[in-house]
Design a protein around this motif. Structure first.
Motif, PDB file in Angstrom:
ATOM      1  N   UNK A 185      52.049  34.789  45.870  1.00 53.95           N
ATOM      2  CA  UNK A 185      52.227  36.103  45.249  1.00 53.95           C
ATOM      3  C   UNK A 185      53.264  36.956  45.975  1.00 53.95           C
ATOM      4  N   UNK A 186      53.299  36.866  47.303  1.00 57.20           N
ATOM      5  CA  UNK A 186      54.242  37.657  48.091  1.00 57.20           C
ATOM      6  C   UNK A 186      55.664  37.140  47.913  1.00 57.20           C
ATOM      7  N   UNK A 187      55.825  35.836  47.975  1.00 59.67           N
ATOM      8  CA  UNK A 187      57.140  35.233  47.821  1.00 59.67           C
ATOM      9  C   UNK A 187      57.552  34.437  49.035  1.00 59.67           C
ATOM     10  N   UNK A 188      58.744  33.877  48.957  1.00 59.52           N
ATOM     11  CA  UNK A 188      59.291  33.031  50.006  1.00 59.52           C
ATOM     12  C   UNK A 188      60.696  33.525  50.343  1.00 59.52           C
ATOM     13  N   UNK A 189      60.962  33.712  51.615  1.00 61.77           N
ATOM     14  CA  UNK A 189      62.273  34.179  52.061  1.00 61.77           C
ATOM     15  C   UNK A 189      63.155  32.960  52.321  1.00 61.77           C
ATOM     16  N   UNK A 190      64.282  32.899  51.618  1.00 61.50           N
ATOM     17  CA  UNK A 190      65.212  31.781  51.763  1.00 61.50           C
ATOM     18  C   UNK A 190      66.359  32.188  52.670  1.00 61.50           C
ATOM     19  N   UNK A 191      66.638  31.340  53.642  1.00 61.14           N
ATOM     20  CA  UNK A 191      67.784  31.533  54.523  1.00 61.14           C
ATOM     21  C   UNK A 191      69.063  31.220  53.732  1.00 61.14           C
ATOM     22  N   UNK A 192      70.181  31.564  54.296  1.00 63.04           N
ATOM     23  CA  UNK A 192      71.477  31.493  53.624  1.00 63.04           C
ATOM     24  C   UNK A 192      71.780  30.129  52.996  1.00 63.04           C
ATOM     25  N   UNK A 193      71.693  29.056  53.750  1.00 63.63           N
ATOM     26  CA  UNK A 193      72.110  27.755  53.221  1.00 63.63           C
ATOM     27  C   UNK A 193      71.232  27.268  52.083  1.00 63.63           C
ATOM     28  N   UNK A 199      58.213  35.140  43.599  1.00 60.45           N
ATOM     29  CA  UNK A 199      59.513  35.752  43.812  1.00 60.45           C
ATOM     30  C   UNK A 199      60.191  35.175  45.047  1.00 60.45           C
ATOM     31  N   UNK A 200      61.499  35.321  45.050  1.00 63.37           N
ATOM     32  CA  UNK A 200      62.307  34.954  46.209  1.00 63.37           C
ATOM     33  C   UNK A 200      62.568  36.245  46.975  1.00 63.37           C
ATOM     34  N   UNK A 201      62.357  36.185  48.276  1.00 61.57           N
ATOM     35  CA  UNK A 201      62.636  37.308  49.156  1.00 61.57           C
ATOM     36  C   UNK A 201      63.979  37.084  49.821  1.00 61.57           C
ATOM     37  N   UNK A 202      64.673  38.166  50.094  1.00 64.82           N
ATOM     38  CA  UNK A 202      65.962  38.067  50.768  1.00 64.82           C
ATOM     39  C   UNK A 202      66.220  39.363  51.525  1.00 64.82           C
ATOM     40  N   UNK A 203      67.322  39.409  52.207  1.00 62.15           N
ATOM     41  CA  UNK A 203      67.760  40.632  52.887  1.00 62.15           C
ATOM     42  C   UNK A 203      69.223  40.867  52.522  1.00 62.15           C
ATOM     43  N   UNK A 211      64.224  42.614  50.942  1.00 66.25           N
ATOM     44  CA  UNK A 211      63.456  43.235  52.014  1.00 66.25           C
ATOM     45  C   UNK A 211      64.424  44.056  52.859  1.00 66.25           C
ATOM     46  N   UNK A 212      64.022  45.248  53.211  1.00 65.75           N
ATOM     47  CA  UNK A 212      64.877  46.106  54.018  1.00 65.75           C
ATOM     48  C   UNK A 212      64.818  45.683  55.480  1.00 65.75           C
ATOM     49  N   UNK A 213      65.951  45.728  56.138  1.00 65.63           N
ATOM     50  CA  UNK A 213      65.986  45.484  57.584  1.00 65.63           C
ATOM     51  C   UNK A 213      66.081  46.800  58.346  1.00 65.63           C
ATOM     52  N   UNK A 214      66.187  47.895  57.606  1.00 67.39           N
ATOM     53  CA  UNK A 214      66.266  49.211  58.239  1.00 67.39           C
ATOM     54  C   UNK A 214      64.980  49.496  59.004  1.00 67.39           C
ATOM     55  N   UNK A 215      65.139  49.944  60.229  1.00 68.52           N
ATOM     56  CA  UNK A 215      63.998  50.329  61.043  1.00 68.52           C
ATOM     57  C   UNK A 215      63.277  49.185  61.722  1.00 68.52           C
ATOM     58  N   UNK A 242      60.580  38.623  58.421  1.00 65.51           N
ATOM     59  CA  UNK A 242      59.441  37.787  58.045  1.00 65.51           C
ATOM     60  C   UNK A 242      58.227  38.069  58.913  1.00 65.51           C
ATOM     61  N   UNK A 243      58.462  38.429  60.184  1.00 66.97           N
ATOM     62  CA  UNK A 243      57.326  38.728  61.062  1.00 66.97           C
ATOM     63  C   UNK A 243      56.275  37.649  60.956  1.00 66.97           C
ATOM     64  N   UNK A 244      55.050  38.044  60.747  1.00 68.41           N
ATOM     65  CA  UNK A 244      53.972  37.062  60.574  1.00 68.41           C
ATOM     66  C   UNK A 244      53.415  37.088  59.164  1.00 68.41           C
ATOM     67  N   UNK A 245      53.966  37.967  58.303  1.00 68.68           N
ATOM     68  CA  UNK A 245      53.388  38.073  56.966  1.00 68.68           C
ATOM     69  C   UNK A 245      54.161  37.343  55.873  1.00 68.68           C
ATOM     70  N   UNK A 246      55.466  37.107  56.039  1.00 69.40           N
ATOM     71  CA  UNK A 246      56.252  36.427  55.012  1.00 69.40           C
ATOM     72  C   UNK A 246      56.519  34.982  55.414  1.00 69.40           C
TER      73      UNK A 246
END
Length: 175
Positions: free
Chosen positions: A18-26, A66-70, A112-116, A138-142
């Motif tokens: 439900x949260x999604x998966x963060x894909x790195x650049x490649x 969903x796909x997560x990104x920055x 996802x915001x990287x601000x702060x 991503x911390x420990x939640x994504x």
């Protein structure tokens, strides 16, 4: 695919669907270009991948809502995509991708915001800003999906749920 990795992937999917998966650049570049024109796989910037890799990636990622990104991942990925194509084909790809960069991207794509965020100095020094910002995001939640071994190991060391795409490819018999 080995039963251990299958179980790990299933656990990640169940926890993060439900949260999604963060894909790195490649891996994001592979997904974008394979969707745009599968004939690009194996060519410039995608030399190490095969069409089967793209199917494996799309099959797994497609199970997440969903796909997560920055912004840094989007910057790097779009810059790499711009190096692969030119002329009308480049324009066609970028027209297709444009909604992802707008103020209201589709629901299945989330920036996802990287601000702060507090960057880890040791990750920044070793891997640079993009990877340090990914690790902080991503911390420990994504859930992170990357083919970058150094980023994967850094994520694992900080307790981040992470998948190394190369491990998926090996386990699927694609390497």
């Amino acid at each position: 695919m080995t039963s251990g990795l299958k179980a790990e992937l299933a656990t990640h999917l169940q926890r993060h669907r439900d949260d999604g998966i963060l894909l790195d650049t490649n891996v994001l570049l592979l997904l974008w270009l394979a969707t745009f024109d599968p004939r690009l796989i194996g060519g410039k910037r995608l030399e190490k991948y095969t069409p089967e890799d793209a199917v494996l990636l799309a099959g797994y990622v497609g199970q997440f809502k969903r796909i997560l990104t920055t912004s840094t991942i989007l910057t790097e990925t779009s810059n790499l995509a711009a190096l692969v194509l030119s002329g009308d084909r480049k324009l066609a790809l970028f027209r297709r991708l444009f909604p992802l960069f707008g103020f209201s991207p589709p629901d299945d794509f989330h920036r996802c915001s990287v601000d702060g965020l507090t960057l880890d100095e040791s990750i920044f020094v070793r891997l640079g800003f993009t990877d340090a910002s990914i690790a902080a995001t991503v911390g420990t939640q994504h859930l992170l999906l990357t083919d970058d071994l150094d980023l994967y190991l850094a994520a694992q060391a900080q307790g981040t749920p992470a998948i190394n795409f190369t491990h998926m490819r090996e386990a699927a018999g694609l390497l």
